[in-house]
Design an enzyme around this catalytic site. Structure first.
Site, PDB file in Angstrom:
ATOM      1  N   SER A 125       6.970   9.045  -6.489  1.00  0.00           N
ATOM      2  CA  SER A 125       5.613   8.619  -6.126  1.00  0.00           C
ATOM      3  C   SER A 125       5.246   9.078  -4.725  1.00  0.00           C
ATOM      4  O   SER A 125       6.103   9.158  -3.834  1.00  0.00           O
ATOM      5  CB  SER A 125       5.555   7.090  -6.188  1.00  0.00           C
ATOM      6  N   TYR A 150       9.534  -1.763  -4.389  1.00  0.00           N
ATOM      7  CA  TYR A 150       9.195  -0.709  -5.362  1.00  0.00           C
ATOM      8  C   TYR A 150       9.280   0.665  -4.702  1.00  0.00           C
ATOM      9  O   TYR A 150       9.943   1.584  -5.211  1.00  0.00           O
ATOM     10  CB  TYR A 150       7.786  -0.935  -5.935  1.00  0.00           C
ATOM     11  N   LYS A 154      11.970   4.166  -5.161  1.00  0.00           N
ATOM     12  CA  LYS A 154      11.636   5.591  -5.358  1.00  0.00           C
ATOM     13  C   LYS A 154      12.334   6.447  -4.306  1.00  0.00           C
ATOM     14  O   LYS A 154      12.907   7.500  -4.614  1.00  0.00           O
ATOM     15  CB  LYS A 154      10.117   5.796  -5.296  1.00  0.00           C
TER      16      LYS A 154
HETATM   17  C1  UD1 Z   1      -0.325   1.725  -6.029  1.00  0.00           C
HETATM   18  C2  UD1 Z   1       0.860   1.642  -5.149  1.00  0.00           C
HETATM   19  C3  UD1 Z   1       1.676   2.883  -5.315  1.00  0.00           C
HETATM   20  C4  UD1 Z   1       2.120   3.003  -6.742  1.00  0.00           C
HETATM   21  C5  UD1 Z   1       0.921   2.970  -7.657  1.00  0.00           C
HETATM   22  C6  UD1 Z   1       1.449   2.802  -9.059  1.00  0.00           C
HETATM   23  C7  UD1 Z   1       0.208   0.224  -3.257  1.00  0.00           C
HETATM   24  C8  UD1 Z   1      -0.015   0.173  -1.783  1.00  0.00           C
HETATM   25  N1  UD1 Z   1       0.493   1.430  -3.772  1.00  0.00           N
HETATM   26  O1  UD1 Z   1      -1.105   2.830  -5.590  1.00  0.00           O
HETATM   27  O2  UD1 Z   1       2.818   2.822  -4.500  1.00  0.00           O
HETATM   28  O3  UD1 Z   1       2.828   4.190  -6.932  1.00  0.00           O
HETATM   29  O4  UD1 Z   1       0.077   1.871  -7.364  1.00  0.00           O
HETATM   30  O5  UD1 Z   1       0.453   2.683  -9.969  1.00  0.00           O
HETATM   31  O6  UD1 Z   1       0.103  -0.771  -3.911  1.00  0.00           O
HETATM   32  N2  UD1 Z   1      -8.657  -0.836  -5.423  1.00  0.00           N
HETATM   33  C9  UD1 Z   1      -9.798  -1.605  -5.273  1.00  0.00           C
HETATM   34  N3  UD1 Z   1      -9.988  -2.640  -6.135  1.00  0.00           N
HETATM   35  C10 UD1 Z   1      -9.112  -2.936  -7.142  1.00  0.00           C
HETATM   36  C11 UD1 Z   1      -7.945  -2.145  -7.295  1.00  0.00           C
HETATM   37  C12 UD1 Z   1      -7.746  -1.100  -6.407  1.00  0.00           C
HETATM   38  O7  UD1 Z   1     -10.613  -1.347  -4.383  1.00  0.00           O
HETATM   39  O8  UD1 Z   1      -9.343  -3.892  -7.883  1.00  0.00           O
HETATM   40  C13 UD1 Z   1      -8.433   0.295  -4.511  1.00  0.00           C
HETATM   41  C14 UD1 Z   1      -7.175   0.195  -3.672  1.00  0.00           C
HETATM   42  O9  UD1 Z   1      -7.433  -0.480  -2.458  1.00  0.00           O
HETATM   43  C15 UD1 Z   1      -6.846   1.671  -3.460  1.00  0.00           C
HETATM   44  C16 UD1 Z   1      -7.391   2.356  -4.720  1.00  0.00           C
HETATM   45  O10 UD1 Z   1      -8.290   1.440  -5.303  1.00  0.00           O
HETATM   46  O11 UD1 Z   1      -7.556   2.163  -2.371  1.00  0.00           O
HETATM   47  C17 UD1 Z   1      -6.292   2.676  -5.702  1.00  0.00           C
HETATM   48  O12 UD1 Z   1      -5.529   1.508  -5.917  1.00  0.00           O
HETATM   49  P1  UD1 Z   1      -4.380   1.435  -7.015  1.00  0.00           P
HETATM   50  O13 UD1 Z   1      -4.919   1.926  -8.309  1.00  0.00           O
HETATM   51  O14 UD1 Z   1      -3.808   0.071  -6.970  1.00  0.00           O
HETATM   52  O15 UD1 Z   1      -3.328   2.520  -6.529  1.00  0.00           O
HETATM   53  P2  UD1 Z   1      -2.584   2.675  -5.123  1.00  0.00           P
HETATM   54  O16 UD1 Z   1      -2.737   1.497  -4.272  1.00  0.00           O
HETATM   55  O17 UD1 Z   1      -3.000   3.967  -4.552  1.00  0.00           O
END
Ligand code: UD1
Length: 340
Positions: A125, A150, A154
């Site tokens: 990741s 987690y 990795k």
């Molecule tokens: C997350 C993990 C990453 C992991 C991946 C697996 C963290 C910090 N990182 O990635 O290590 O490999 O999931 O799937 O948790 N967001 C919103 N509202 C929501 C959900 C998400 O605004 O309800 C935003 C988050 O703040 C982020 C983006 O959407 O900026 C993507 O979020 P997400 O899909 O959870 O992925 P990551 O955080 O990048």
């Protein structure tokens, strides 16, 4: 047909990779304990590929079960190892659950096939980079101290694999660092299947759009980015799946020895607000969203440099944010009408 063991092959990325393996003339052998996937995915895969793939329900943490698996599947050419727990927040709450599952399974698998000539592709990741100083981030950027158990699994798994190669085992290993996989197969028969409330952005968007969730919260709009929301490198899961086939083909070459690592992204970042806008524009569905506080532990912005992947894997992404959104939406509608 070369047999490829696909651990976690019933899961989101695993199932899409099973399809791409078949499309490229490999014979996938699925191994999954079904702890975070649904048995009916096997039927869905059967509909797509036209035959029922080999499936072993095995908990890879069970050493004896792995020994049996190795005895049964003793002529495999490669392993793609997806099987792992992946919820960041849960890993902070239950670190041992994560260390136990993600390490025991890897160790048992490596031990089981030790000495055989097997090409090993590992599901890593971009979380290993934390918040990189330079964007886009290249594979030689420093690995940052892990923000969660987690993420630690990795990082350490990559080290374990490097040590295996250095020890003179017959493994050739490629670690693939995924950015943010989203979307679903064009058939809409497989896709991301979160258990309970989704933690990731796109399943939350589609569940809100279909009415399973009242609204979606954008986690922060005061980051140091053009529109204030976080930036990620979203990649269509089918493009990601195809990269696994490219990795196997690279590992098969005599010229490839040892260990290597590749970024899998599009090379382009999109903000949360841009993703929401792309969803609304592609599907014509208005999303009920609000701005909320930042999510603790979130990285502000990250996207990948994919030069190395394109040059050495001979792979690049083909599907854009519009197809990511429309396919995720088609899958959400399908699964809503045809619950597994
Ligand atoms: C997350 C993990 C990453 C992991 C991946 C697996 C963290 C910090 N990182 O990635 O290590 O490999 O999931 O799937 O948790 N967001 C919103 N509202 C929501 C959900 C998400 O605004 O309800 C935003 C988050 O703040 C982020 C983006 O959407 O900026 C993507 O979020 P997400 O899909 O959870 O992925 P990551 O955080 O990048």
């Amino acid at each position: 047909m070369a047999k490829i063991l696909v651990t976690g092959g019933m899961g989101y990325i695993g199932s899409h990779t099973v399809v791409e393996l078949v499309n490229s003339g490999y014979e996938p052998v699925i191994v999954d304990d079904l702890s975070n996937s649904h048995p009916k995915i096997l039927e869905q895969l059967t509909k797509i590929i036209g035959y029922k793939p080999i499936f072993h329900q095995v908990d890879l943490c069970d050493e004896k079960a792995v020994a049996n698996l190795v005895a049964t599947e003793n002529d495999i050419a490669g392993i793609i190892h997806f099987a792992a727990f992946k919820a960041v927040g849960e890993s902070v709450q239950h670190p041992l659950k994560y260390y136990r599952n993600n390490f025991y399974s890897l160790i048992n698998l490596l031990n089981g096939y030790y000495g055989k000539s097997v090409n090993f592709v590992f599901s890593s990741s971009c979380t290993v980079y934390g918040q990189p100083e330079q964007l886009p981030v290249t594979e030689d950027a420093p690995v940052q101290p892990a923000q969660s158990p987690y993420g630690n699994t990795k990082q350490v798994a990559e080290e374990i694999l490097k040590d295996m190669v250095a020890s003179g085992s017959n493994y050739k290993v490629i670690s693939l660092r995924y950015f943010n996989p989203v979307g679903a197969h064009e058939s809409a028969l497989i896709g991301e299947l979160p258990i309970g409330v989704p933690q990731n952005l796109v399943p939350f968007i589609t569940q809100t759009a279909i009415g399973k969730r009242e609204k979606i919260t954008v986690f922060g709009d005061t980051y140091n980015t053009p529109d204030g929301s976080c930036i990620r490198d979203y990649i269509h899961v089918v493009d990601l799946a195809k990269a696994h086939v490219s990795a196997l083909k690279l590992a098969e070459k005599d010229s490839f020895t040892g260990y290597d690592v590749f970024n899998l992204g599009t090379g382009k970042g999109s903000s949360v607000l841009e993703v929401i806008a792309a969803f609304e524009q592609t599907t014509g569905v208005k999303l009920n969203y609000q701005i909320g506080p930042p999510r603790p532990g979130d990285v502000e912005q990250v996207w990948g440099d994919v030069t190395k992947s394109s040059e050495k894997l001979g792979w690049k992404t083909e599907l854009g944010l519009d197809v990511m959104m429309s396919s995720a939406w088609e899958w959400e509608k399908y699964i809503n009408q045809n619950p597994l």
